[in-house]
Structure formats: structure tokens, C-alpha cells
Motif scaffolding. Structure first.
Motif, mmCIF file in Angstrom:
data_model
loop_
_atom_site.group_PDB
_atom_site.id
_atom_site.type_symbol
_atom_site.label_atom_id
_atom_site.label_comp_id
_atom_site.label_asym_id
_atom_site.label_seq_id
_atom_site.Cartn_x
_atom_site.Cartn_y
_atom_site.Cartn_z
ATOM 1 N N ARG A 18 51.236 48.200 29.521
ATOM 2 C CA ARG A 18 49.966 48.387 29.240
ATOM 3 C C ARG A 18 48.647 47.887 29.926
ATOM 4 N NH1 ARG A 18 48.761 50.142 22.814
ATOM 5 N NH2 ARG A 18 50.344 51.961 23.766
ATOM 6 N N GLU A 19 47.739 48.733 30.530
ATOM 7 C CA GLU A 19 46.604 47.942 31.124
ATOM 8 C C GLU A 19 45.391 48.853 30.948
ATOM 9 O OE1 GLU A 19 46.274 49.575 35.767
ATOM 10 O OE2 GLU A 19 48.293 48.589 35.265
ATOM 11 N N VAL A 20 44.305 47.979 30.856
ATOM 12 C CA VAL A 20 43.205 48.639 31.282
ATOM 13 C C VAL A 20 42.351 48.033 32.445
ATOM 14 C CG1 VAL A 20 42.066 47.014 29.578
ATOM 15 C CG2 VAL A 20 40.794 49.000 29.828
ATOM 16 N N ARG A 21 41.947 48.880 33.326
ATOM 17 C CA ARG A 21 41.101 48.335 34.519
ATOM 18 C C ARG A 21 39.801 48.745 34.782
ATOM 19 N NH1 ARG A 21 43.693 45.948 38.927
ATOM 20 N NH2 ARG A 21 45.907 46.163 37.737
ATOM 21 N N TRP A 22 39.027 48.170 35.408
ATOM 22 C CA TRP A 22 37.655 48.506 35.780
ATOM 23 C C TRP A 22 37.329 48.356 37.347
ATOM 24 C CZ3 TRP A 22 38.838 45.589 31.487
ATOM 25 C CH2 TRP A 22 38.652 46.031 30.155
ATOM 26 N N PHE A 23 36.748 49.358 37.854
ATOM 27 C CA PHE A 23 36.368 49.008 39.388
ATOM 28 C C PHE A 23 34.960 49.165 39.269
ATOM 29 C CE2 PHE A 23 40.818 50.587 39.755
ATOM 30 C CZ PHE A 23 41.111 49.844 40.554
ATOM 31 N N ASN A 24 34.407 48.287 40.488
ATOM 32 C CA ASN A 24 32.830 48.305 40.812
ATOM 33 C C ASN A 24 32.868 47.976 42.399
ATOM 34 O OD1 ASN A 24 31.365 48.020 37.956
ATOM 35 N ND2 ASN A 24 33.097 46.595 37.969
ATOM 36 N N SER A 25 32.081 48.766 42.844
ATOM 37 C CA SER A 25 31.597 48.770 44.061
ATOM 38 C C SER A 25 30.880 47.398 44.621
ATOM 39 C CB SER A 25 30.861 49.791 44.645
ATOM 40 O OG SER A 25 29.376 49.838 44.005
ATOM 41 N N GLY A 26 30.958 46.957 45.719
ATOM 42 C CA GLY A 26 30.363 45.770 46.274
ATOM 43 C C GLY A 26 31.283 44.635 46.159
ATOM 44 N N GLU A 27 30.585 43.239 46.322
ATOM 45 C CA GLU A 27 31.294 42.115 46.060
ATOM 46 C C GLU A 27 31.434 41.472 44.845
ATOM 47 O OE1 GLU A 27 32.726 40.708 48.780
ATOM 48 O OE2 GLU A 27 31.806 41.406 50.531
ATOM 49 N N VAL A 28 32.263 40.646 44.619
ATOM 50 C CA VAL A 28 32.342 40.134 43.080
ATOM 51 C C VAL A 28 31.100 39.379 43.077
ATOM 52 C CG1 VAL A 28 33.455 38.654 41.490
ATOM 53 C CG2 VAL A 28 35.048 40.082 43.201
ATOM 54 N N PRO A 29 30.464 39.638 41.931
ATOM 55 C CA PRO A 29 29.175 38.730 41.654
ATOM 56 C C PRO A 29 29.496 37.255 41.382
ATOM 57 C CG PRO A 29 28.988 40.856 40.505
ATOM 58 C CD PRO A 29 30.366 40.857 40.973
ATOM 59 N N ASP A 30 28.683 36.577 41.704
ATOM 60 C CA ASP A 30 28.918 35.122 41.727
ATOM 61 C C ASP A 30 29.065 34.875 40.017
ATOM 62 O OD1 ASP A 30 28.866 34.780 44.379
ATOM 63 O OD2 ASP A 30 26.809 33.848 44.498
ATOM 64 N N MET A 191 26.340 40.998 30.147
ATOM 65 C CA MET A 191 27.561 41.782 30.892
ATOM 66 C C MET A 191 27.901 43.007 30.403
ATOM 67 S SD MET A 191 30.976 40.091 32.374
ATOM 68 C CE MET A 191 32.001 40.799 33.468
ATOM 69 N N VAL A 192 27.957 44.170 30.870
ATOM 70 C CA VAL A 192 28.489 45.216 30.488
ATOM 71 C C VAL A 192 29.817 45.630 31.117
ATOM 72 C CG1 VAL A 192 27.708 47.697 30.234
ATOM 73 C CG2 VAL A 192 26.037 45.892 30.175
ATOM 74 N N VAL A 193 30.856 46.017 30.329
ATOM 75 C CA VAL A 193 32.038 46.621 30.585
ATOM 76 C C VAL A 193 32.326 47.824 29.909
ATOM 77 C CG1 VAL A 193 34.418 45.927 30.929
ATOM 78 C CG2 VAL A 193 32.814 44.014 30.915
ATOM 79 N N THR A 194 32.115 49.000 30.952
ATOM 80 C CA THR A 194 32.110 50.579 30.019
ATOM 81 C C THR A 194 33.209 51.255 30.534
ATOM 82 O OG1 THR A 194 30.585 51.335 31.861
ATOM 83 C CG2 THR A 194 29.609 50.023 29.938
ATOM 84 N N SER A 195 33.414 52.229 29.757
ATOM 85 C CA SER A 195 34.519 53.375 30.055
ATOM 86 C C SER A 195 34.210 54.150 31.417
ATOM 87 C CB SER A 195 34.615 54.246 28.965
ATOM 88 O OG SER A 195 35.133 53.750 27.965
ATOM 89 N N SER A 196 33.095 54.005 31.752
ATOM 90 C CA SER A 196 32.721 54.814 32.900
ATOM 91 C C SER A 196 33.257 54.222 34.279
ATOM 92 C CB SER A 196 31.199 54.949 33.165
ATOM 93 O OG SER A 196 30.475 53.636 33.509
ATOM 94 N N ASP A 197 33.290 52.858 34.299
ATOM 95 C CA ASP A 197 34.080 52.202 35.278
ATOM 96 C C ASP A 197 35.421 52.001 35.113
ATOM 97 O OD1 ASP A 197 31.337 51.793 36.225
ATOM 98 O OD2 ASP A 197 31.163 49.899 34.957
ATOM 99 N N SER A 198 36.252 52.593 34.225
ATOM 100 C CA SER A 198 37.644 52.311 33.758
ATOM 101 C C SER A 198 38.334 53.490 34.606
ATOM 102 C CB SER A 198 37.711 52.227 32.345
ATOM 103 O OG SER A 198 39.074 51.657 32.128
ATOM 104 N N ARG A 199 39.312 52.993 35.118
ATOM 105 C CA ARG A 199 40.388 53.697 35.773
ATOM 106 C C ARG A 199 41.444 52.958 36.227
ATOM 107 N NH1 ARG A 199 35.701 53.538 38.670
ATOM 108 N NH2 ARG A 199 35.118 55.334 37.533
ATOM 109 N N GLY A 200 42.643 53.597 36.598
ATOM 110 C CA GLY A 200 43.750 53.127 37.329
ATOM 111 C C GLY A 200 43.752 53.158 38.774
ATOM 112 N N TYR A 201 44.602 52.211 39.354
ATOM 113 C CA TYR A 201 44.626 52.352 40.777
ATOM 114 C C TYR A 201 44.854 53.842 41.567
ATOM 115 C CZ TYR A 201 44.027 47.604 42.595
ATOM 116 O OH TYR A 201 43.676 46.237 42.957
ATOM 117 N N PRO A 202 45.554 54.593 40.868
ATOM 118 C CA PRO A 202 45.891 55.666 41.639
ATOM 119 C C PRO A 202 44.595 56.579 41.817
ATOM 120 C CG PRO A 202 47.823 55.569 40.435
ATOM 121 C CD PRO A 202 46.576 54.330 40.109
ATOM 122 N N THR A 203 43.788 56.657 40.678
ATOM 123 C CA THR A 203 42.289 57.427 40.714
ATOM 124 C C THR A 203 41.473 56.510 41.824
ATOM 125 O OG1 THR A 203 42.767 58.047 38.475
ATOM 126 C CG2 THR A 203 40.619 58.087 39.276
#
Length: 212
Positions: A18-30, A191-203
Motif C-alpha cells: 500500500r502506498e501514497v505518493r506525491w509529485f511536484n515539479s522542479g528541484e527538491v526545495p532545500d 508545508m502543504v501535502v494535498t491530493s492534487s499532487d498525489s498519484r502513482g508512478y504510471p500516471t
């Protein structure tokens, strides 16, 4: 759960996670990297190059060559969108069945359309304190991963919580891992972690069709 910094050695076979993952564009913020590593004191770093099959990704199936070690295929069993995980965190929770096989030395020429993803991974692991994970026991736990990603010169980053071990305990593994991680490393104010950024690797991979 007891924390450690090693990667989970799952070996080869069939896994249910079971997993939950989020993606964001750009570099990892410091600030995010500093938060995840507790100022550079936690987490195991790994660099890896994975190749994802695009035709599978657009169908919601994850097929990848993990470095030069294994061929991984994952099929979605169930997903629940917009789950409230507490602490202001929401995401898409997914159950996956994974088949992991060694890459044969004499494998035939790869003809798939592949998306190449360069990864810098930072990983923390939370194991159950009362059951074994290695050695055949019914143990369980949660792997937490922060990934800096690069595809065809474009950058992104990902945060993931993923269960391992006894499939029947994957719900508890994910929930307890999240609680343990945040107890060690409270989420920063703002820090905001929202569903709009959440998806799996295939998507996520399927969005890079033009880079394949």
C-alpha cells in the motif's frame, strides 16, 4: 515502530503493498530536504537510473527496469482518492501487486518505448517492533522515500510512504509508518501535502510521452 535508514531488500517474487505518493515539479526545495533528513542526519542516499515502459504506463500499469538489477511489474488492485491521513496530509492511497524478477544476463534486445528516469533517493524505514521482517516472519513496516527526479533534462521530486511485509498488515504498516515518521520529523508549518499532487508512478510517467 522502530526507525532505521536502510533500504528494504525485498528480493524477487510477488509483493502486495500500500502506498501514497506525491509529485511536484522542479528541484527538491532545500527546506523539504532538510525536513526529511532532520538537517542531514537521517536517511540513506542512493542514485539509480530506472527505465519505465511507456505503453504500460499509459494503461496504468507500472513496468520498469530497476537499475541493472530487476524487472518490476506492478498492477493496481485498489485506489482511494483524497484520503485524510492526518496532520494536514491528504493523498491517493493505492494498493499494488508487484512482480519482481531478476533481469536475465542474456535478455533480448529491449524494443519497448522507454522513459528514462534518473533518481536520487533518500530513504527512511520504519519496521514493526514486535515482529520480524527478515527470516520468514510475518513482519511489516513502512518505507518513506524522498526522490529527486530528472527526465530528459526536466526535474521533479516525489515523496512516498509505502508498506512492506505481511500484506494483511499493509493498512497498519502505512498508518503506523506515517505516525512514526512525523513523530521523528514533524511536518513544517506552512508545508502543504494535498491530493492534487498525489498519484502513482504510471500516471506520472505517462505525462512524459514526448521524452521517450
Amino acid at each position: 515502530m522502530e526507525a532505521s535508514t536502510g533500504l528494504i531488500a525485498t528480493g524477487f517474487g510477488v509483493l502486495v503493498t500500500r502506498e501514497v505518493r506525491w509529485f511536484n515539479s522542479g528541484e527538491v526545495p532545500d527546506a523539504v530536504r532538510d525536513w526529511f533528513t532532520a538537517g542531514g542526519t537521517l536517511g540513506l542516499r542512493e542514485e539509480r537510473l530506472d527505465r519505465y515502459d511507456l505503453s504500460s504506463a499509459v494503461r496504468g500499469i507500472g513496468v520498469k527496469y530497476r537499475g541493472a538489477i530487476s524487472l518490476d511489474a506492478k498492477h493496481l488492485l485498489h485506489a482511494t482518492d483524497d484520503v485524510d491521513l492526518g496532520h494536514g496530509i491528504r493523498g491517493r492511497v493505492e494498493d499494488w501487486e508487484k512482480v519482481v524478477k531478476p533481469i536475465p544476463v542474456d535478455r533480448p534486445r529491449i524494443v519497448e518505448q522507454l522513459v528514462v528516469v534518473e533518481k536520487e533517493l533518500l530513504t527512511r524505514v520504519y519496521r514493526s517492533g514486535d515482529e520480524t521482517v527478515d527470516g520468514g516472519g510475518p513482519g511489516f513496516g513502512c518505507e518513506v522515500e524522498l526522490a529527486a527526479l530528472r527526465v530528459a533534462g526536466r526535474t521533479a521530486w516525489s515523496l512516498c510512504f509505502e508498506s512492506f511485509g505481511d500484506p494483511a498488515r499493509r493498512d497498519a504498516a502505512l498508518a503506523e509508518g506515517l505516525v512514526s515518521f512525523l513523530a521523528d520529523t514533524p511536518i513544517p508549518a506552512g508545508m502543504v501535502v494535498t491530493s492534487s499532487d498525489s498519484r502513482g508512478y504510471p500516471t506520472w510517467v505517462s505525462q512524459y510521452a514526448d521524452a521517450a
